[in-house]
Design a protein around this motif. Sequence first.
Motif, mmCIF file in Angstrom:
data_model
loop_
_atom_site.group_PDB
_atom_site.id
_atom_site.type_symbol
_atom_site.label_atom_id
_atom_site.label_comp_id
_atom_site.label_asym_id
_atom_site.label_seq_id
_atom_site.Cartn_x
_atom_site.Cartn_y
_atom_site.Cartn_z
ATOM 1 N N ASP A 11 -6.965 87.489 -10.641
ATOM 2 C CA ASP A 11 -6.367 86.898 -9.434
ATOM 3 C C ASP A 11 -6.973 85.546 -9.099
ATOM 4 N N ARG A 12 -7.854 85.026 -9.959
ATOM 5 C CA ARG A 12 -8.517 83.758 -9.663
ATOM 6 C C ARG A 12 -7.977 82.671 -10.565
ATOM 7 N N PHE A 13 -8.073 81.423 -10.134
ATOM 8 C CA PHE A 13 -7.601 80.291 -10.910
ATOM 9 C C PHE A 13 -8.677 79.221 -10.943
ATOM 10 N N VAL A 14 -8.955 78.735 -12.132
ATOM 11 C CA VAL A 14 -9.958 77.696 -12.310
ATOM 12 C C VAL A 14 -9.257 76.450 -12.840
ATOM 13 N N GLU A 15 -9.393 75.364 -12.149
ATOM 14 C CA GLU A 15 -8.763 74.125 -12.558
ATOM 15 C C GLU A 15 -9.691 73.322 -13.462
ATOM 16 N N LEU A 16 -9.086 72.622 -14.411
ATOM 17 C CA LEU A 16 -9.885 71.799 -15.316
ATOM 18 C C LEU A 16 -10.651 70.730 -14.552
ATOM 19 N N GLN A 17 -10.058 70.213 -13.480
ATOM 20 C CA GLN A 17 -10.769 69.197 -12.713
ATOM 21 C C GLN A 17 -12.035 69.768 -12.110
ATOM 22 N N GLN A 18 -11.975 71.023 -11.685
ATOM 23 C CA GLN A 18 -13.177 71.664 -11.162
ATOM 24 C C GLN A 18 -14.244 71.780 -12.243
ATOM 25 N N LEU A 19 -13.823 72.092 -13.454
ATOM 26 C CA LEU A 19 -14.778 72.171 -14.558
ATOM 27 C C LEU A 19 -15.412 70.806 -14.807
ATOM 28 N N ARG A 20 -14.614 69.759 -14.750
ATOM 29 C CA ARG A 20 -15.165 68.407 -14.941
ATOM 30 C C ARG A 20 -16.206 68.103 -13.875
ATOM 31 N N TYR A 21 -15.941 68.500 -12.653
ATOM 32 C CA TYR A 21 -16.883 68.232 -11.578
ATOM 33 C C TYR A 21 -18.187 69.014 -11.789
ATOM 34 N N VAL A 22 -18.074 70.274 -12.202
ATOM 35 C CA VAL A 22 -19.269 71.079 -12.447
ATOM 36 C C VAL A 22 -20.120 70.450 -13.548
ATOM 37 N N VAL A 23 -19.499 70.050 -14.632
ATOM 38 C CA VAL A 23 -20.232 69.440 -15.741
ATOM 39 C C VAL A 23 -20.898 68.140 -15.285
ATOM 40 N N ALA A 24 -20.185 67.347 -14.502
ATOM 41 C CA ALA A 24 -20.741 66.071 -14.035
ATOM 42 C C ALA A 24 -21.950 66.291 -13.140
ATOM 43 N N VAL A 25 -21.889 67.256 -12.228
ATOM 44 C CA VAL A 25 -23.034 67.539 -11.353
ATOM 45 C C VAL A 25 -24.205 68.066 -12.173
ATOM 46 N N ALA A 26 -23.908 68.950 -13.138
ATOM 47 C CA ALA A 26 -24.981 69.513 -13.963
ATOM 48 C C ALA A 26 -25.677 68.436 -14.773
ATOM 49 N N GLU A 27 -24.931 67.443 -15.243
ATOM 50 C CA GLU A 27 -25.520 66.406 -16.093
ATOM 51 C C GLU A 27 -26.220 65.313 -15.295
ATOM 52 N N THR A 28 -25.815 65.104 -14.059
ATOM 53 C CA THR A 28 -26.433 64.052 -13.242
ATOM 54 C C THR A 28 -27.433 64.596 -12.220
ATOM 55 N N ASN A 29 -27.403 65.923 -11.997
ATOM 56 C CA ASN A 29 -28.245 66.550 -10.971
ATOM 57 C C ASN A 29 -28.030 65.912 -9.604
ATOM 58 N N SER A 30 -26.793 65.499 -9.375
ATOM 59 C CA SER A 30 -26.504 64.822 -8.107
ATOM 60 C C SER A 30 -25.008 64.882 -7.833
ATOM 61 N N PHE A 31 -24.635 65.284 -6.614
ATOM 62 C CA PHE A 31 -23.231 65.252 -6.226
ATOM 63 C C PHE A 31 -22.753 63.812 -6.082
ATOM 64 N N THR A 32 -23.648 62.947 -5.594
ATOM 65 C CA THR A 32 -23.262 61.539 -5.404
ATOM 66 C C THR A 32 -22.968 60.871 -6.736
ATOM 67 N N ARG A 33 -23.891 61.002 -7.691
ATOM 68 C CA ARG A 33 -23.683 60.372 -8.997
ATOM 69 C C ARG A 33 -22.519 61.008 -9.749
ATOM 70 N N ALA A 34 -22.344 62.322 -9.575
ATOM 71 C CA ALA A 34 -21.215 62.989 -10.223
ATOM 72 C C ALA A 34 -19.888 62.456 -9.681
ATOM 73 N N ALA A 35 -19.826 62.243 -8.368
ATOM 74 C CA ALA A 35 -18.598 61.706 -7.781
ATOM 75 C C ALA A 35 -18.315 60.297 -8.292
ATOM 76 N N GLU A 36 -19.369 59.499 -8.423
ATOM 77 C CA GLU A 36 -19.191 58.147 -8.965
ATOM 78 C C GLU A 36 -18.684 58.196 -10.395
ATOM 79 N N ARG A 37 -19.237 59.115 -11.188
ATOM 80 C CA ARG A 37 -18.784 59.236 -12.579
ATOM 81 C C ARG A 37 -17.320 59.658 -12.647
ATOM 82 N N CYS A 38 -16.930 60.583 -11.779
ATOM 83 C CA CYS A 38 -15.570 61.123 -11.810
ATOM 84 C C CYS A 38 -14.569 60.280 -11.020
ATOM 85 N N LEU A 39 -15.055 59.178 -10.429
ATOM 86 C CA LEU A 39 -14.190 58.274 -9.669
ATOM 87 C C LEU A 39 -13.476 59.000 -8.528
#
Length: 309
Positions: A11-39
């Motif tokens: 009953d759950r749905f996972v969007e690819l964009q959400q996966l991109r955001y998770v990977v970006a935060v994990a690699e930058t250790n920062s929500f701010t830098r992850a947001a900048e990377r993901c524009l």
Amino acid sequence: MFVIPSIANQDRFVELQQLRYVVAVAETNSFTRAAERCLVVQSALSHQIARLERELGVKLFERTSRRVRLTPAGSAFLPAARQCLDAAERAVAEAAAAVGEVRGRLAVGLIPTVAAVDIAAALREFRQRYPQVRISLHVGASDDLVEQVKQGVTDVAFLGLPTTAQPHGVVAHALARGRLVAVVAPDHPLATEPTVNLRRLATEVFVDLPAGTAGRAQSDQAFAAAGLTRDVAFEVTTADLIARLVGQGLGIGLLPAAYVPQLTGVTTIEVTDAPTRVEYVVWSRFTRTPAATAFLAILDIPTENRPDS
């Protein structure tokens, strides 16, 4: 960019964009830098990750005022998230390749002392031929690069290994075999000698790569086989830094003969019983993207009917 609205899990749905955001935060250790990377604005990224955590019923990140890090659940989630994103990119690339277009990404890894291939020239030619491919390049140790190819993080990697070792778990093609030479400061007592042997070198202080790396192993094995020990006082991560320290008279080094002509400020001496290394190019046993295939073709590397290593 390839977009699938969602991946269903009961009953759950996972969007690819959400996966991109998770990977970006994990690699930058920062929500701010992850947001900048993901524009994207940070609030939107944070909202999507919080939504994903609610859908999964677990926390993926521990958030404090000072840092962001993966939870155990997040660490378990991350590899599969990367695989999903890679699969989506591969699907687009394969579809484009079916109509004669090469798209997607090309992730290349290499050791600093690659000499058998002009990487810069090859990447320039590749970009000219396939401008729609996103190229990335990173430098690392041979053992780490092999693992990255196995994991699908890197598509093609260039290694240097002792003759006693071979890449395992990947497809490997030997590019060249070459001996190491000694490098010393121009005013070093050995600088005027035409040749030297390992026994004489063992009396010197060395600058070398870190213990345990493939680039260090070839020298360690050669001295051990000769029944010799040596003093490695300086451990650094790049051949250029080895040359800089050697040039200042802090020690001597052993580097691939094919690589040292591009160095300045050091003198080269042939070693009569020098260790030998083999340069390889490796790629995945399981998935070779159209971009990786095209890059290997530029290098005239045969890819069909290659035995696995």
